[in-house]
Write an enzyme that holds these catalytic residues in place. Sequence first.
Site, short mmCIF file in Angstrom:
data_model
loop_
_atom_site.label_atom_id
_atom_site.label_comp_id
_atom_site.label_asym_id
_atom_site.label_seq_id
_atom_site.Cartn_x
_atom_site.Cartn_y
_atom_site.Cartn_z
N HIS A 150 -39.42 -55.05 -17.84
CA HIS A 150 -40.32 -55.85 -18.67
C HIS A 150 -41.71 -55.22 -18.81
CE1 HIS A 150 -41.58 -59.30 -20.84
NE2 HIS A 150 -40.73 -60.14 -20.32
N ASP A 368 -23.15 -56.65 -33.18
CA ASP A 368 -21.76 -56.33 -33.48
C ASP A 368 -21.58 -54.82 -33.39
OD1 ASP A 368 -19.26 -55.85 -34.50
OD2 ASP A 368 -19.58 -56.90 -36.40
#
Length: 426
Positions: A150, A368
């Site tokens: 992060h 995808d």
Amino acid sequence: MVEVLESCFVVPSDETPKGRLWLSNFNQVAPRGFSGHVNFYNKTEATSFFSIEVVKASLAKALVLYYPLAGRCIVGSDGRIELDCNAEGCFFVRAQLERTFDGINFQPSQELEELFIPSVQMAGSPFLLLMIQVTYLKCGGVVLGFASNHVFADGQSMFQFIRTWASIARGDLSSIVPPSFDQTQLRARSPPIVKFDHSVYKPNASRPTPTPTDSTTTKLRLLKEQVNSLKRRCNRGKVTNISTFCSVASLVWKCYCYAQNLSSDTAARLIFPVDIRSRLQPQLPKTHFSNAIVQKSVQSKVSKITSSPLQDVAESIQTAVKSVNDEYVRSCIDYLEITRNEFVYRKVPPESHLRVNSISGMPLYDSDFGWGPPQDVSRWRAPGNRVVFISNEPGESGGIELVVIIDSATMHRFLKMFLEELNVGN
């Protein structure tokens, strides 16, 4: 148990820029450590379903565009964190698990992390920026686990990377827009000019509240009709158009204050991140890759939160969100420039404080890789306690999903109040 079949470092497939990358003050005060998601994919009839060769080759190509992710965190001579763009690569694990989708609890937990996320110890370095694990299940499905440091990137940035990687894997190169790593616009002014109160970043002299050992995680789903009803309720009689985030956050905050049984004169605080990409002048590119968020908060006495109409609570949150403009952001950058050596990120807020993070505007399910979108997406870690995550439901349902992480003793009262309040007006 997970069986590790392969562990290696995937490096960029072509030559990439070398050298150190300067990081802004928002990166300096970001939580240290890894966070991310796990994606769950149903098996398709394709013979090459989640071919490891396709996955690794496309990742290597994606790292050419996102070359800092193949680098390492370092501390510069001035004490600031920088990135060494050395192309050493991201850590990659291929594994298998003799369990099916139905045998796994897809809620943030220690188990989910241990099953589907590589460990820093396994990688051999705490200074990595990215770790990925592909796990093949007994049912033929696949779990794709992401863990990013992060300190370099917020959620918007990482979903941008994942979407690009997926586009490369399925051969759709026309939709790819290169990221921007330029943080010049986020440099502090000289001299610094602080015009606003940035209390959410102020060091707290008191001892942090210990993390409760009995915190629990619950996932809640709001149907589209429930979300719309809640928004109508929050907008009733008001000129301001209250957003979905502010509507849901107001309900969560009000119920939390009820459930905690806090003293009526206790100062309660709601803390949330605000994306600044479109709030600076000139705006940052949509593909800006870094921690481009400001931590913002709204505070009030518990008695006022619990007794006020929901639309008043929502309006106070929306006012705080709208106050984050160019002038406010630059004031915050300058404040962090002055106080960064004093700042200690506090993962566990006191019981009167609640953190609400929204990723509802991010492309969670737009990943995808050529075999269809994920069936489900979940965080793998429940960071700290007293945190609520808001995200969209999969598909085009228009619903909202909440992951609530609070003390076990509080959860029962929270759920009871939440369901009662949610049904008001329905």
